[in-house]
Scaffold this motif. Structure first.
Motif, PDB file in Angstrom:
ATOM      1  N   PRO A   1       9.047  -2.010   8.306  1.00 27.81           N
ATOM      2  CA  PRO A   1       9.295  -1.964   6.866  1.00 27.81           C
ATOM      3  C   PRO A   1       9.661  -0.556   6.413  1.00 27.81           C
ATOM      4  O   PRO A   1       9.238   0.429   7.009  1.00 27.81           O
ATOM      5  CB  PRO A   1       7.968  -2.409   6.260  1.00 27.81           C
ATOM      6  N   VAL A   2      10.452  -0.497   5.362  1.00 30.80           N
ATOM      7  CA  VAL A   2      10.826   0.781   4.784  1.00 30.80           C
ATOM      8  C   VAL A   2       9.726   1.185   3.818  1.00 30.80           C
ATOM      9  O   VAL A   2       9.387   0.453   2.882  1.00 30.80           O
ATOM     10  CB  VAL A   2      12.179   0.679   4.055  1.00 30.80           C
ATOM     11  N   LEU A   3       9.141   2.329   4.086  1.00 29.54           N
ATOM     12  CA  LEU A   3       8.045   2.843   3.272  1.00 29.54           C
ATOM     13  C   LEU A   3       8.586   3.911   2.342  1.00 29.54           C
ATOM     14  O   LEU A   3       9.294   4.822   2.774  1.00 29.54           O
ATOM     15  CB  LEU A   3       6.961   3.431   4.174  1.00 29.54           C
ATOM     16  N   THR A   4       8.253   3.815   1.074  1.00 30.09           N
ATOM     17  CA  THR A   4       8.641   4.804   0.078  1.00 30.09           C
ATOM     18  C   THR A   4       7.376   5.434  -0.479  1.00 30.09           C
ATOM     19  O   THR A   4       6.451   4.714  -0.873  1.00 30.09           O
ATOM     20  CB  THR A   4       9.421   4.139  -1.069  1.00 30.09           C
ATOM     21  N   LEU A   5       7.325   6.746  -0.486  1.00 28.64           N
ATOM     22  CA  LEU A   5       6.170   7.471  -1.022  1.00 28.64           C
ATOM     23  C   LEU A   5       6.555   8.062  -2.371  1.00 28.64           C
ATOM     24  O   LEU A   5       7.577   8.732  -2.486  1.00 28.64           O
ATOM     25  CB  LEU A   5       5.747   8.581  -0.069  1.00 28.64           C
ATOM     26  N   GLN A   6       5.705   7.804  -3.378  1.00 22.18           N
ATOM     27  CA  GLN A   6       5.977   8.305  -4.722  1.00 22.18           C
ATOM     28  C   GLN A   6       4.747   8.971  -5.298  1.00 22.18           C
ATOM     29  O   GLN A   6       3.639   8.449  -5.170  1.00 22.18           O
ATOM     30  CB  GLN A   6       6.403   7.157  -5.641  1.00 22.18           C
ATOM     31  N   ARG A   7       4.966  10.108  -5.936  1.00 19.84           N
ATOM     32  CA  ARG A   7       3.871  10.766  -6.653  1.00 19.84           C
ATOM     33  C   ARG A   7       3.453   9.847  -7.794  1.00 19.84           C
ATOM     34  O   ARG A   7       4.284   9.217  -8.436  1.00 19.84           O
ATOM     35  CB  ARG A   7       4.332  12.113  -7.186  1.00 19.84           C
ATOM     36  N   ALA A   8       2.148   9.790  -8.042  1.00 20.36           N
ATOM     37  CA  ALA A   8       1.622   8.934  -9.099  1.00 20.36           C
ATOM     38  C   ALA A   8       0.480   9.638  -9.813  1.00 20.36           C
ATOM     39  O   ALA A   8      -0.156  10.535  -9.261  1.00 20.36           O
ATOM     40  CB  ALA A   8       1.119   7.618  -8.511  1.00 20.36           C
ATOM     41  N   SER A   9       0.225   9.210 -11.014  1.00 17.86           N
ATOM     42  CA  SER A   9      -0.941   9.682 -11.747  1.00 17.86           C
ATOM     43  C   SER A   9      -2.148   8.858 -11.319  1.00 17.86           C
ATOM     44  O   SER A   9      -2.061   7.634 -11.187  1.00 17.86           O
ATOM     45  CB  SER A   9      -0.731   9.521 -13.253  1.00 17.86           C
ATOM     46  N   TYR A  10      -3.259   9.523 -11.126  1.00 15.15           N
ATOM     47  CA  TYR A  10      -4.488   8.824 -10.776  1.00 15.15           C
ATOM     48  C   TYR A  10      -4.883   7.835 -11.876  1.00 15.15           C
ATOM     49  O   TYR A  10      -5.572   6.863 -11.630  1.00 15.15           O
ATOM     50  CB  TYR A  10      -5.611   9.838 -10.535  1.00 15.15           C
ATOM     51  N   ARG A  11      -4.401   8.076 -13.080  1.00 11.38           N
ATOM     52  CA  ARG A  11      -4.724   7.213 -14.223  1.00 11.38           C
ATOM     53  C   ARG A  11      -3.850   5.956 -14.290  1.00 11.38           C
ATOM     54  O   ARG A  11      -4.154   5.057 -15.067  1.00 11.38           O
ATOM     55  CB  ARG A  11      -4.570   7.988 -15.521  1.00 11.38           C
ATOM     56  N   ASP A  12      -2.762   5.884 -13.516  1.00 12.19           N
ATOM     57  CA  ASP A  12      -1.865   4.725 -13.562  1.00 12.19           C
ATOM     58  C   ASP A  12      -2.623   3.435 -13.282  1.00 12.19           C
ATOM     59  O   ASP A  12      -3.517   3.397 -12.421  1.00 12.19           O
ATOM     60  CB  ASP A  12      -0.743   4.858 -12.523  1.00 12.19           C
ATOM     61  N   ALA A  13      -2.248   2.376 -13.966  1.00 17.01           N
ATOM     62  CA  ALA A  13      -2.911   1.077 -13.792  1.00 17.01           C
ATOM     63  C   ALA A  13      -2.829   0.609 -12.338  1.00 17.01           C
ATOM     64  O   ALA A  13      -3.799   0.079 -11.796  1.00 17.01           O
ATOM     65  CB  ALA A  13      -2.295   0.047 -14.734  1.00 17.01           C
ATOM     66  N   GLY A  14      -1.670   0.793 -11.695  1.00 17.76           N
ATOM     67  CA  GLY A  14      -1.521   0.382 -10.299  1.00 17.76           C
ATOM     68  C   GLY A  14      -2.440   1.154  -9.376  1.00 17.76           C
ATOM     69  O   GLY A  14      -3.031   0.586  -8.448  1.00 17.76           O
TER      70      GLY A  14
END
Length: 170
Positions: free
Chosen positions: A7-20
């Motif tokens: 599988p193609v893995l994509t890494l994205q910066r995120a906020s710890y507060r994000d619902a996901g």
């Protein structure tokens, strides 16, 4: 999730507060409860994972989040952890159906690179005896035993690990 063997893995910066992210954290806490009888009670300040104080990454296969992890600066006291500018890795997690595909290793590598680019010289973390998969991953990535530190310094099942981060090449 697709059954694609590569599988193609994509890494994205995120906020710890994000619902996901919070959904993944809740799933991780449920796993801790199943393995240890309760969640990880380590105090976590969400802003500690926001640049320049830290970094948090979510890994996706397509649009499905499958892994996460973050680092924050470790507030060092003398002789507590190695290094002059250590970071602490927290909330490393891969959803059950996505394990064994190298996703945690990819997240950890990204976190180490990010920390290194911010001047960190050591990466430290705490895991536990009831997470043999995590222990094996960290050891295979060069993490070694270090003195106990932090919230679970006295916990009998805690395993404290660290890795010296080589400086970035010019």
């Amino acid at each position: 999730m697709a059954t694609d063997p590569a599988p193609v893995l994509t890494l994205q910066r995120a906020s710890y507060r994000d619902a996901g992210v919070q959904h993944l954290v809740a799933t991780l806490q449920s796993e801790y409860a199943a393995r240890y009888g309760g969640p990880d009670d380590t105090p976590v300040e969400p802003d500690a994972f926001a640049p320049p104080s830290g970094d948090f990454v979510v890994a996706y296969v397509g649009d499905e989040p499958v892994a996460m992890g973050g680092w924050r600066w470790h507030e060092q006291t003398p002789d507590q952890v190695p290094g002059r500018k250590p970071v602490e890795v927290k909330r490393m997690y891969v959803v059950g159906r996505a394990r064994g595909r190298g996703f945690a290793r990819a997240v950890l590598r990204r976190l180490e690179d990010s920390a290194r680019s911010c001047g960190a010289d050591w990466s430290v973390l705490m895991t536990g005896e009831r997470q043999p998969e995590a222990v094996a991953l960290y050891r295979s990535c060069g993490y070694v035993d270090i003195p106990a530190f932090g919230y679970y310094a006295e916990a009998p099942l805690a395993i404290h690990l660290g890795k010296q981060l080589d400086p970035l090449s010019p």
